[in-house]
Design a protein around this motif. Structure first.
Motif, PDB file in Angstrom:
ATOM      1  N   LYS A  75      28.488  25.526  34.051  1.00 45.72           N
ATOM      2  CA  LYS A  75      29.002  26.020  35.326  1.00 45.72           C
ATOM      3  C   LYS A  75      29.644  27.374  35.051  1.00 45.72           C
ATOM      4  N   PRO A  76      29.685  28.247  36.060  1.00 43.90           N
ATOM      5  CA  PRO A  76      30.271  29.581  35.839  1.00 43.90           C
ATOM      6  C   PRO A  76      31.703  29.520  35.327  1.00 43.90           C
ATOM      7  N   ILE A  77      31.973  30.394  34.363  1.00 44.70           N
ATOM      8  CA  ILE A  77      33.323  30.549  33.821  1.00 44.70           C
ATOM      9  C   ILE A  77      33.705  32.019  33.959  1.00 44.70           C
ATOM     10  N   SER A  78      34.945  32.348  33.671  1.00 48.71           N
ATOM     11  CA  SER A  78      35.391  33.736  33.830  1.00 48.71           C
ATOM     12  C   SER A  78      34.744  34.635  32.775  1.00 48.71           C
ATOM     13  N   TRP A  79      34.537  35.883  33.142  1.00 50.03           N
ATOM     14  CA  TRP A  79      33.964  36.863  32.233  1.00 50.03           C
ATOM     15  C   TRP A  79      34.742  38.154  32.359  1.00 50.03           C
ATOM     16  N   THR A  80      34.551  39.041  31.390  1.00 49.30           N
ATOM     17  CA  THR A  80      35.218  40.332  31.355  1.00 49.30           C
ATOM     18  C   THR A  80      34.195  41.426  31.579  1.00 49.30           C
ATOM     19  N   ARG A  81      34.465  42.297  32.529  1.00 49.54           N
ATOM     20  CA  ARG A  81      33.569  43.406  32.839  1.00 49.54           C
ATOM     21  C   ARG A  81      33.549  44.380  31.668  1.00 49.54           C
ATOM     22  N   ARG A 112      24.676  28.515  38.123  1.00 49.19           N
ATOM     23  CA  ARG A 112      24.852  28.134  36.719  1.00 49.19           C
ATOM     24  C   ARG A 112      24.677  29.349  35.820  1.00 49.19           C
ATOM     25  N   PHE A 113      25.276  29.271  34.633  1.00 50.47           N
ATOM     26  CA  PHE A 113      25.010  30.212  33.554  1.00 50.47           C
ATOM     27  C   PHE A 113      24.062  29.485  32.611  1.00 50.47           C
ATOM     28  N   ILE A 114      22.925  30.084  32.336  1.00 47.76           N
ATOM     29  CA  ILE A 114      21.977  29.487  31.404  1.00 47.76           C
ATOM     30  C   ILE A 114      21.984  30.366  30.154  1.00 47.76           C
ATOM     31  N   VAL A 115      22.422  29.816  29.045  1.00 47.45           N
ATOM     32  CA  VAL A 115      22.542  30.558  27.790  1.00 47.45           C
ATOM     33  C   VAL A 115      21.239  30.384  27.014  1.00 47.45           C
ATOM     34  N   MET A 116      20.548  31.522  26.798  1.00 45.87           N
ATOM     35  CA  MET A 116      19.253  31.498  26.109  1.00 45.87           C
ATOM     36  C   MET A 116      19.378  32.173  24.755  1.00 45.87           C
ATOM     37  N   LYS A 117      18.509  31.715  23.844  1.00 48.08           N
ATOM     38  CA  LYS A 117      18.501  32.312  22.505  1.00 48.08           C
ATOM     39  C   LYS A 117      17.063  32.504  22.045  1.00 48.08           C
ATOM     40  N   ASP A 118      16.888  33.516  21.236  1.00 48.03           N
ATOM     41  CA  ASP A 118      15.606  33.775  20.581  1.00 48.03           C
ATOM     42  C   ASP A 118      15.951  34.437  19.257  1.00 48.03           C
ATOM     43  N   GLY A 119      15.828  33.688  18.180  1.00 45.66           N
ATOM     44  CA  GLY A 119      16.258  34.202  16.878  1.00 45.66           C
ATOM     45  C   GLY A 119      17.767  34.377  16.897  1.00 45.66           C
TER      46      GLY A 119
END
Length: 165
Positions: A52-58, A98-105
């Motif tokens: 779920k969305p959390i706080s972020w820093t610009r 939603r925030f979907i965290v993706m990875k590649d390598g």
């Protein structure tokens, strides 16, 4: 039960098991999500997690689609709004965002999506190439998956994670 009947049942079970395994090997597992009015998907193996969305820093002096960075268990991860990256209007977050965290390598980033749809399994034979209107190496589209009632655009995770900022 006769030995002959046991043998036939055993062979059928083996054939069914091999058939199931080959069907699994012939399918691609994806996670579907909505951005705007379109459904997209990425391979499930490229997903680190969905939150779920959390706080972020610009972060200053980044493209408008880079919202900033957020802290996920000690890792600082860039946050990209896929609506803005795809040229759509920004939208206020809802209960389905939603925030979907993706990875590649070693590359990792979080992406804001409007909502999740479902985990998908599409046979490789039901996946077509990206539209001819795009240069293949520049396109974010890996292919187009066809299911009985819909078409799902499959995105290239490595292209989504490419840093152009």
């Amino acid at each position: 039960m006769s030995d002959k009947l046991k043998n036939i049942i055993s062979k059928q079970s083996d054939q069914q098991l091999r058939g199931t395994v080959s069907q699994l090997e012939d399918a691609v597992q994806l996670v579907g999500f909505i951005i705007g009015d379109e459904e997209y998907s990425v391979p499930i193996l490229n997903i680190q997690e969905i939150i779920k969305p959390i706080s972020w820093t610009r972060v200053p002096q980044t493209p408008n689609y880079v919202l900033g960075v957020f802290n996920l268990r000690g890792s600082v991860i860039p946050l990209i709004d896929l609506r803005l990256k795809f040229g759509l209007q920004s939208k206020k977050h809802s209960d389905e965002t939603r925030f979907i965290v993706m990875k590649d390598g070693n590359e990792v980033a979080g992406f804001v999506i409007d909502r999740l749809t479902e985990a998908l399994r599409i046979r490789k034979s039901d996946i077509g190439p990206a539209p001819d209107t795009m240069q293949e190496d520049e396109s974010m589209i890996d292919g187009v998956g066809k299911q009985s009632d819909r078409i799902i655009t499959i995105l290239k995770v490595n292209k989504l994670l490419e840093r152009d900022f």
